[in-house]
Write a protein that holds these residues in place. Structure first.
Motif, PDB file in Angstrom:
ATOM      1  N   ARG A 169       0.812  -1.146  -0.007  1.00 47.84           N
ATOM      2  CA  ARG A 169       0.011   0.050   0.210  1.00 47.84           C
ATOM      3  C   ARG A 169       0.937   1.373   0.010  1.00 47.84           C
ATOM      4  O   ARG A 169       0.330   2.142  -0.238  1.00 47.84           O
ATOM      5  CB  ARG A 169      -1.044   0.099   1.044  1.00 47.84           C
ATOM      6  CG  ARG A 169      -1.924  -1.089   1.171  1.00 47.84           C
ATOM      7  CD  ARG A 169      -2.679  -1.266   2.499  1.00 47.84           C
ATOM      8  NE  ARG A 169      -1.644  -1.693   3.559  1.00 47.84           N
ATOM      9  CZ  ARG A 169      -1.854  -1.976   4.673  1.00 47.84           C
ATOM     10  NH1 ARG A 169      -3.056  -1.893   5.110  1.00 47.84           N
ATOM     11  NH2 ARG A 169      -0.812  -2.328   5.480  1.00 47.84           N
ATOM     12  N   SER A 212     -11.847  -5.089  19.044  1.00 48.11           N
ATOM     13  CA  SER A 212     -13.162  -4.776  18.588  1.00 48.11           C
ATOM     14  C   SER A 212     -13.359  -5.662  17.279  1.00 48.11           C
ATOM     15  O   SER A 212     -12.521  -6.225  17.032  1.00 48.11           O
ATOM     16  CB  SER A 212     -13.069  -3.293  18.156  1.00 48.11           C
ATOM     17  OG  SER A 212     -12.183  -3.205  17.108  1.00 48.11           O
ATOM     18  N   ARG A 230     -13.733  -4.351  14.406  1.00 51.14           N
ATOM     19  CA  ARG A 230     -12.975  -3.874  13.521  1.00 51.14           C
ATOM     20  C   ARG A 230     -11.463  -4.320  13.454  1.00 51.14           C
ATOM     21  O   ARG A 230     -10.714  -4.363  12.508  1.00 51.14           O
ATOM     22  CB  ARG A 230     -12.877  -2.095  13.509  1.00 51.14           C
ATOM     23  CG  ARG A 230     -14.004  -1.681  12.832  1.00 51.14           C
ATOM     24  CD  ARG A 230     -14.454   0.097  13.031  1.00 51.14           C
ATOM     25  NE  ARG A 230     -13.086   0.514  13.069  1.00 51.14           N
ATOM     26  CZ  ARG A 230     -12.082   0.865  12.052  1.00 51.14           C
ATOM     27  NH1 ARG A 230     -12.784   0.709  10.668  1.00 51.14           N
ATOM     28  NH2 ARG A 230     -11.204   1.784  11.908  1.00 51.14           N
ATOM     29  N   ASN A 290       1.436   1.804  13.906  1.00 53.70           N
ATOM     30  CA  ASN A 290       0.365   1.549  12.623  1.00 53.70           C
ATOM     31  C   ASN A 290       0.122   2.865  12.174  1.00 53.70           C
ATOM     32  O   ASN A 290       0.108   3.003  10.941  1.00 53.70           O
ATOM     33  CB  ASN A 290      -1.077   1.289  13.495  1.00 53.70           C
ATOM     34  CG  ASN A 290      -0.950  -0.344  13.699  1.00 53.70           C
ATOM     35  OD1 ASN A 290      -0.027  -1.013  13.181  1.00 53.70           O
ATOM     36  ND2 ASN A 290      -1.921  -0.826  14.483  1.00 53.70           N
ATOM     37  N   ARG A 349       0.806   4.030   8.172  1.00 52.88           N
ATOM     38  CA  ARG A 349      -0.391   4.417   7.594  1.00 52.88           C
ATOM     39  C   ARG A 349      -0.205   5.914   7.007  1.00 52.88           C
ATOM     40  O   ARG A 349      -0.681   6.154   5.731  1.00 52.88           O
ATOM     41  CB  ARG A 349      -1.702   4.463   8.652  1.00 52.88           C
ATOM     42  CG  ARG A 349      -3.142   4.486   7.986  1.00 52.88           C
ATOM     43  CD  ARG A 349      -4.057   4.374   8.952  1.00 52.88           C
ATOM     44  NE  ARG A 349      -3.950   5.050  10.128  1.00 52.88           N
ATOM     45  CZ  ARG A 349      -3.937   4.270  11.429  1.00 52.88           C
ATOM     46  NH1 ARG A 349      -4.024   3.017  11.577  1.00 52.88           N
ATOM     47  NH2 ARG A 349      -3.614   5.283  12.289  1.00 52.88           N
TER      48      ARG A 349
END
Ligand code: HXC
Ligand code: NAP
Length: 298
Positions: free
Chosen positions: A47, A112, A114, A289, A293
């Protein structure tokens, strides 16, 4: 990776084009380098477009040949179709390494839905979406493709504290065994590698987030007393991907110095962690993260 430690003759992989998902960093980058060094064209997905480009330039600078970076999020089926189109340009892909993954340690009760999906959408869904798109083209075009998936030894015994990864990797192990049988009639084969500890930034920052970088200085838990060397992994990947071992099909091969036989090779050791230790781990993982990101271009 030290290319002089590869066991294979120069040019072994000539005429092949290998797609490595997550090939911009870590183990994917190492395997991409080995295939390239032995004469294959390589396509790398991830990505972070700039990370892919830097890797492609670095590897071509060292070995010549062609490394094509393609920015793609394997969680998104339409993006995969476009990325496979780009990867096929100039010649069909002949081999696929399902290496892209996400993972972090967490008590399962702290996850969670998610959080579960963040892992399962990459490892379980993304790996299947990629394999399906590439596989259908191989079937249509009569190409005897070859797939390696990068798993973990937890596919055999599960692992506490990485349950979304353990579940998803076990699913990809089932895919390996199932499609090795189903698609053998097309000459397409499937194998998998289950590495033990091969320290990489992506793994260490999420699975040993509070170790300050020295998590692998004491390897007494491993029967061989050390982590894996990248050339050892690369030699296994080339053996499975290269010509000459076609009868090996449907196998998942561990490369971990017998750590799995010795201790299960998983995260059982974290049962003694306190609430504070888990909070520190989560904060450190989420900082990593966020850093990664910020570099994503897709
Ligand atoms: C609990 C967490 C968490 C943590 C994230 N989440 N970190 N929950 N503990 N430490 C939750 C978030 O709170 C959020 O849920 C949900 O996960 C999504 O988080 P995002 O940060 O928005 O996710 P995303 O940007 O999609 O990033 C995906 C990722 C990230 C998987 C979380 O780590 C990533 O991109 N990783 C790629 C690289 C990687 O992981 N490499 C390691 C592979 S090593 P809420 O509900 O709060 O919104 C490996 C080794 C195995 O697999 C074998 C070793 C022996
Ligand atoms: P890594 O460097 O973090 O590799 C993960 C790669 O996957 C990154 O390049 C990442 O790039 C890519 N990726 C993640 N999500 C993606 C998505 N949605 N779409 C496309 N690409 C994505 O960690 P690693 O240690 O090398 O891990 C590589 C593989 O080895 C993984 O399958 C892991 O489970 C396995 N493994 C590693 C070890 C070890 O000791 N290192 C042990 C056992 C198994 P972007 O973030 O740019 O997308």
């Amino acid at each position: 990776m030290d290319a002089s430690q590869l066991m294979f003759k120069p040019g072994l992989m000539k005429g092949q084009k290998i797609l490595v998902t997550g090939g911009g960093t870590g183990l994917g980058k190492e395997m991409a380098e080995a295939f390239l060094h032995l004469g294959a064209d390589v396509v790398i997905w991830g990505r972070r477009g700039d990370v892919l480009k830097e890797t492609a330039d670095e590897l071509m600078g060292k070995h010549g040949g062609t490394v094509t970076p393609v920015a793609c999020d394997i969680r998104v089926p339409d993006a995969i179709k476009d990325a496979v189109d780009q990867s096929w340009a100039g010649g069909a892909v002949t081999g696929l390494v399902n290496n892209a993954a996400g993972n972090f340690i967490s008590r399962t009760e702290d996850l969670s839905t998610r959080g579960f999906d963040a892992i399962a959408n990459i490892v379980f869904h993304g790996t299947f979406y990629t394999t399906l798109d590439v596989g259908k083209r191989w079937i249509d075009q009569g190409i005897k493709g070859n797939v390696i998936s990068i798993l973990t030894t937890w596919v055999w015994n599960g692992s506490p504290f990485v349950v979304p990864s353990a579940m998803s990797k076990a699913g990809v192990n089932a895919m390996t065994q199932s499609l090795a049988v189903e698609w053998s009639r097309y000459g397409i084969r499937f194998n998998a590698i289950a590495p033990g500890p091969f320290p990489t930034e992506g793994m260490s920052k999420r699975l040993n987030p509070t170790s300050g970088g020295d998590a692998y200085s004491d390897m007494s838990r491993n029967p061989m007393g050390r982590v894996g060397h990248m050339h050892e992994l690369c030699n296994l990947a080339v053996f499975l991907m290269g010509p000459g071992a076609e009868y090996v099909n449907g196998q998942t091969i561990a490369i971990d110095g017998a750590e799995y036989q010795s201790s299960g090779g998983n995260f059982s050791g974290l049962r003694s962690w306190t609430d504070d230790a888990w909070k520190a781990a989560r904060d450190a993982i989420q900082a990593q993260n966020a850093k990664d990101r910020a570099k994503r271009t897709v």
